[in-house]
Design an enzyme around this catalytic site. Structure first.
Site, PDB file in Angstrom:
ATOM      1  N   SER A  38       0.814  -1.213   0.000  1.00 36.31           N
ATOM      2  CA  SER A  38       0.000   0.000   0.000  1.00 36.31           C
ATOM      3  C   SER A  38       0.851   1.270   0.000  1.00 36.31           C
ATOM      4  O   SER A  38       0.585   2.208   0.733  1.00 36.31           O
ATOM      5  CB  SER A  38      -0.938   0.002   1.217  1.00 36.31           C
ATOM      6  OG  SER A  38      -1.962   0.941   1.024  1.00 36.31           O
ATOM      7  N   CYS A  42       2.012   7.417  -6.381  1.00 35.24           N
ATOM      8  CA  CYS A  42       1.878   8.756  -6.982  1.00 35.24           C
ATOM      9  C   CYS A  42       2.830   9.760  -6.329  1.00 35.24           C
ATOM     10  O   CYS A  42       3.100  10.822  -6.899  1.00 35.24           O
ATOM     11  CB  CYS A  42       0.430   9.233  -6.874  1.00 35.24           C
ATOM     12  SG  CYS A  42      -0.737   8.035  -7.541  1.00 35.24           S
ATOM     13  N   TYR A 271     -11.263 -12.489 -10.028  1.00 42.25           N
ATOM     14  CA  TYR A 271     -11.600 -11.096 -10.326  1.00 42.25           C
ATOM     15  C   TYR A 271     -10.311 -10.343 -10.654  1.00 42.25           C
ATOM     16  O   TYR A 271      -9.221 -10.749 -10.253  1.00 42.25           O
ATOM     17  CB  TYR A 271     -12.253 -10.437  -9.101  1.00 42.25           C
ATOM     18  CG  TYR A 271     -13.469 -11.181  -8.587  1.00 42.25           C
ATOM     19  CD1 TYR A 271     -14.751 -10.743  -8.866  1.00 42.25           C
ATOM     20  CD2 TYR A 271     -13.321 -12.345  -7.821  1.00 42.25           C
ATOM     21  CE1 TYR A 271     -15.868 -11.433  -8.403  1.00 42.25           C
ATOM     22  CE2 TYR A 271     -14.425 -13.047  -7.354  1.00 42.25           C
ATOM     23  CZ  TYR A 271     -15.697 -12.580  -7.656  1.00 42.25           C
ATOM     24  OH  TYR A 271     -16.793 -13.266  -7.200  1.00 42.25           O
ATOM     25  N   GLY A 274      -7.761  -2.617 -11.604  1.00 38.82           N
ATOM     26  CA  GLY A 274      -6.606  -1.714 -11.688  1.00 38.82           C
ATOM     27  C   GLY A 274      -5.994  -1.616 -13.078  1.00 38.82           C
ATOM     28  O   GLY A 274      -6.643  -1.833 -14.099  1.00 38.82           O
TER      29      GLY A 274
HETATM   30  P1  FAD Z   1      -0.281  -1.017  -8.420  1.00 35.81           P
HETATM   31  O1  FAD Z   1      -0.741   0.023  -7.490  1.00 35.81           O
HETATM   32  O2  FAD Z   1       0.905  -0.729  -9.264  1.00 35.81           O
HETATM   33  O3  FAD Z   1      -0.008  -2.340  -7.593  1.00 35.81           O
HETATM   34  C1  FAD Z   1       0.356  -3.521  -8.211  1.00 35.81           C
HETATM   35  C2  FAD Z   1       1.256  -4.302  -7.266  1.00 35.81           C
HETATM   36  O4  FAD Z   1       1.196  -5.666  -7.638  1.00 35.81           O
HETATM   37  C3  FAD Z   1       2.726  -3.888  -7.398  1.00 35.81           C
HETATM   38  O5  FAD Z   1       3.214  -3.442  -6.150  1.00 35.81           O
HETATM   39  C4  FAD Z   1       3.414  -5.183  -7.845  1.00 35.81           C
HETATM   40  O6  FAD Z   1       4.652  -5.358  -7.184  1.00 35.81           O
HETATM   41  C5  FAD Z   1       2.454  -6.251  -7.412  1.00 35.81           C
HETATM   42  N1  FAD Z   1       2.530  -7.453  -8.256  1.00 35.81           N
HETATM   43  C6  FAD Z   1       2.522  -7.530  -9.616  1.00 35.81           C
HETATM   44  N2  FAD Z   1       2.568  -8.793 -10.028  1.00 35.81           N
HETATM   45  C7  FAD Z   1       2.601  -9.555  -8.896  1.00 35.81           C
HETATM   46  C8  FAD Z   1       2.662 -10.957  -8.661  1.00 35.81           C
HETATM   47  N3  FAD Z   1       2.671 -11.819  -9.689  1.00 35.81           N
HETATM   48  N4  FAD Z   1       2.695 -11.402  -7.392  1.00 35.81           N
HETATM   49  C9  FAD Z   1       2.670 -10.515  -6.350  1.00 35.81           C
HETATM   50  N5  FAD Z   1       2.619  -9.187  -6.517  1.00 35.81           N
HETATM   51  C10 FAD Z   1       2.570  -8.710  -7.770  1.00 35.81           C
HETATM   52  N6  FAD Z   1      -2.113   7.740 -10.955  1.00 35.81           N
HETATM   53  C11 FAD Z   1      -2.901   8.840 -10.732  1.00 35.81           C
HETATM   54  O7  FAD Z   1      -4.119   8.748 -10.874  1.00 35.81           O
HETATM   55  N7  FAD Z   1      -2.329  10.025 -10.350  1.00 35.81           N
HETATM   56  C12 FAD Z   1      -1.003  10.169 -10.152  1.00 35.81           C
HETATM   57  O8  FAD Z   1      -0.525  11.253  -9.780  1.00 35.81           O
HETATM   58  C13 FAD Z   1      -0.155   9.040 -10.406  1.00 35.81           C
HETATM   59  N8  FAD Z   1       1.181   9.135 -10.256  1.00 35.81           N
HETATM   60  C14 FAD Z   1       1.953   8.014 -10.449  1.00 35.81           C
HETATM   61  C15 FAD Z   1       3.326   8.112 -10.265  1.00 35.81           C
HETATM   62  C16 FAD Z   1       4.133   6.998 -10.432  1.00 35.81           C
HETATM   63  C17 FAD Z   1       5.605   7.130 -10.270  1.00 35.81           C
HETATM   64  C18 FAD Z   1       3.530   5.744 -10.764  1.00 35.81           C
HETATM   65  C19 FAD Z   1       4.409   4.520 -10.922  1.00 35.81           C
HETATM   66  C20 FAD Z   1       2.185   5.644 -10.968  1.00 35.81           C
HETATM   67  C21 FAD Z   1       1.374   6.774 -10.803  1.00 35.81           C
HETATM   68  N9  FAD Z   1      -0.005   6.708 -11.003  1.00 35.81           N
HETATM   69  C22 FAD Z   1      -0.786   7.819 -10.792  1.00 35.81           C
HETATM   70  C23 FAD Z   1      -0.659   5.455 -11.443  1.00 35.81           C
HETATM   71  C24 FAD Z   1      -1.257   4.705 -10.250  1.00 35.81           C
HETATM   72  O9  FAD Z   1      -0.278   4.557  -9.267  1.00 35.81           O
HETATM   73  C25 FAD Z   1      -1.750   3.365 -10.731  1.00 35.81           C
HETATM   74  O10 FAD Z   1      -2.740   3.589 -11.709  1.00 35.81           O
HETATM   75  C26 FAD Z   1      -2.333   2.516  -9.619  1.00 35.81           C
HETATM   76  O11 FAD Z   1      -1.404   2.323  -8.591  1.00 35.81           O
HETATM   77  C27 FAD Z   1      -2.776   1.165 -10.174  1.00 35.81           C
HETATM   78  O12 FAD Z   1      -3.189   0.325  -9.151  1.00 35.81           O
HETATM   79  P2  FAD Z   1      -3.008  -1.258  -9.269  1.00 35.81           P
HETATM   80  O13 FAD Z   1      -3.495  -1.831  -8.002  1.00 35.81           O
HETATM   81  O14 FAD Z   1      -3.574  -1.699 -10.544  1.00 35.81           O
HETATM   82  O15 FAD Z   1      -1.438  -1.457  -9.413  1.00 35.81           O
END
Ligand code: FAD
Length: 433
Positions: A38, A42, A271, A274
């Site tokens: 968590s 961003c 499900y 993201g």
């Molecule tokens: P994430 O939050 O990326 O989480 C996915 C997690 O799954 C990762 O930690 C990864 O290690 C883990 N994972 C992947 N595969 C596996 C596996 N096989 N086994 C176990 N774990 C695994 N969005 C905005 O709206 N505004 C912003 O200002 C913004 N700034 C950003 C800045 C940066 C530098 C980054 C990298 C992203 C930013 N984003 C922003 C995008 C936003 O962070 C993502 O859209 C959001 O976090 C997506 O959520 P998620 O749960 O899909 O993936």
């Protein structure tokens, strides 16, 4: 009921926390590949720049905190490397010990996010070429910048992560060259709006090169030389590669994971949410991949509702976004004019209102563009670039678009006003035609 979650950040962590609120008995296990759960992705560029000073601010949650507060088991440094929907099991690898084991589930939530694109260019494996996705990536860049004291950087990619990191490196005093292959920064904007950002980054000393096609890298005398087609090579002490992301979906399928509006995949009890999933674009009704934190968090809550037996669904995304670019803020929602033209007969209004009443000190100009369908005046999208009050106007316009408002009704919106904040006719009212 045992719920296993792959990925413990935006989508995964919000699904877990909401599920616990809805179901006190469920056994919830999160597997997260990195060492952190968590975390504030961003905020990562701002830690590199020193705006966020404490590393702990990025990692407010810990596995212990999740357990103490929610009775959610978080296994960091654990990668799920195979899914077996028929047997309702996943295979997991402990990244620290190498141990592999099988975990059963009743419900499985995939929230693996998106991975930075790294093309197979010559020299790409240099340890001075960084990507930015995780806390570990950030700490690597942070210590490189603090310990090695680079004086120059090449940032490749003019989207959100590239522009934010270029600004932060520039504010640290590095000479930054920003390379972008398209003709403009921030492809969610139209060219006329993006040019305001081009001026802003150049005025702050960034060497912005558009239409720059990077062909490879070379290490020469401890520096990285970036080769650009048709241009001189650029030597720098470090390179950040931020040319976009691709869904980290290989566990389920190649490309974005297909889900319905209840975030269900085609496999029973599996499900996905993201950055890894395909959603419906609220304006076009077409499939879209939108990598933003708001949608991921919302989808996480929807999936928890669905698993808890509630009648919840995800309505799709407008791709609303906002970014700080030095003293400017740029925001957009829905379709740009160039995107809208591809699908419908559209037009736009562009206006330059003040952020608040001109007679009250400190008013600043903003440029606002509203895109609408010629037939019926349906609102399709909006973009704003300015100094102050940009974010609240884009949120009003996003709400109007989502509510299906016609452009000529914007003037009727009853918006809050006092001289320090707005005008008796708010810029959004003025965009009503
Ligand atoms: P994430 O939050 O990326 O989480 C996915 C997690 O799954 C990762 O930690 C990864 O290690 C883990 N994972 C992947 N595969 C596996 C596996 N096989 N086994 C176990 N774990 C695994 N969005 C905005 O709206 N505004 C912003 O200002 C913004 N700034 C950003 C800045 C940066 C530098 C980054 C990298 C992203 C930013 N984003 C922003 C995008 C936003 O962070 C993502 O859209 C959001 O976090 C997506 O959520 P998620 O749960 O899909 O993936």
């Amino acid at each position: 009921m045992k719920v296993v979650i792959v990925g413990g950040v935006a989508g995964g962590a919000s699904a877990a926390a909401r599920l616990r609120r809805l179901d006190e008995q469920a056994q919830i296990v999160i597997f997260e590949r990195t060492g952190f759960v968590s975390y504030a992705n961003c905020g990562l560029p701002y830690y590199i720049g020193g705006v966020i000073e404490e590393e702990s601010a990025l990692t407010l949650q810990s596995p212990k905190g999740f357990w103490d507060r929610f009775r959610i088991a978080v296994k960091t440094s654990h990668e799920v490397f195979a899914i077996h929907p028929d047997s309702h099991t996943v295979e997991v690898r402990n990244m620290l010990t190498g141990e592999e084991f099988v975990e059963t589930y009743d419900k499985l939530i995939l929230s693996p996010g998106a991975k930075p694109i790294r093309p197979a260019l010559p020299g790409i494996d240099s340890d001075k070429i960084f990507s930015l996705r995780t806390v570990e990536d950030t700490l690597r860049i942070h210590s490189y910048v603090r310990e090695r004291r680079p004086s120059s950087a090449v940032v490749i990619g003019g989207g959100f992560i590239g522009v934010e990191t270029a600004e932060n490196l520039c504010e640290l005093g590095l000479q930054v060259t920003l390379l972008q292959r398209p003709v403009q920064l921030m492809n969610n904007l139209d060219y006329d709006m993006a040019t305001l950002l081009h001026t802003e980054v150049r005025e702050h000393g960034i060497d912005l090169r558009l239409k720059a096609d990077v062909t490879g890298f070379e290490e020469v005398d401890g520096r990285v030389v970036t080769h650009v087609a048709g241009d001189d090579p650029i030597g720098a002490d470090m390179v950040l590669l931020a040319i976009g992301v691709a869904p980290e979906s290989h566990l389920a399928q190649e490309g974005a994971i297909v889900v319905n509006d209840r975030m269900e995949t085609s496999a029973a009890d599996v499900y996905a949410v993201g950055d890894a999933v395909q959603v419906t674009h609220q304006v076009t009704g077409e499939d879209a991949v939108i990598s933003l934190a708001g949608p991921a968090n919302k989808q996480g809550r929807v999936v928890a509702d669905v698993i808890a037996g509630m009648d919840s669904c995800y309505l799709g995304s407008l791709g609303s976004s906002v970014i700080k670019v030095f003293d400017l803020t740029a925001a957009s929602t829905g379709l740009s004019e160039k995107a809208a033209h591809a699908g419908s007969d559209c037009d736009s209004v562009v206006l330059s209102p003040g952020s608040h009443a001109g007679y009250y000190p400190g008013a600043t100009p903003m440029t606002m563009k509203v895109v609408f369908e010629k037939q019926g005046l349906r609102l399709l999208g909006a973009q704003i670039v300015g100094i102050d009050g940009v974010d609240k106007r884009i949120d009003v316009l996003a709400t109007a678009i989502q509510a299906g408002m016609r452009g000529d009704r914007l003037k009727d919106l009853d918006l809050a006003y006092a001289p320090p904040y707005s005008s008796a006719k708010d810029p959004v009212n003025m965009a009503g035609f």
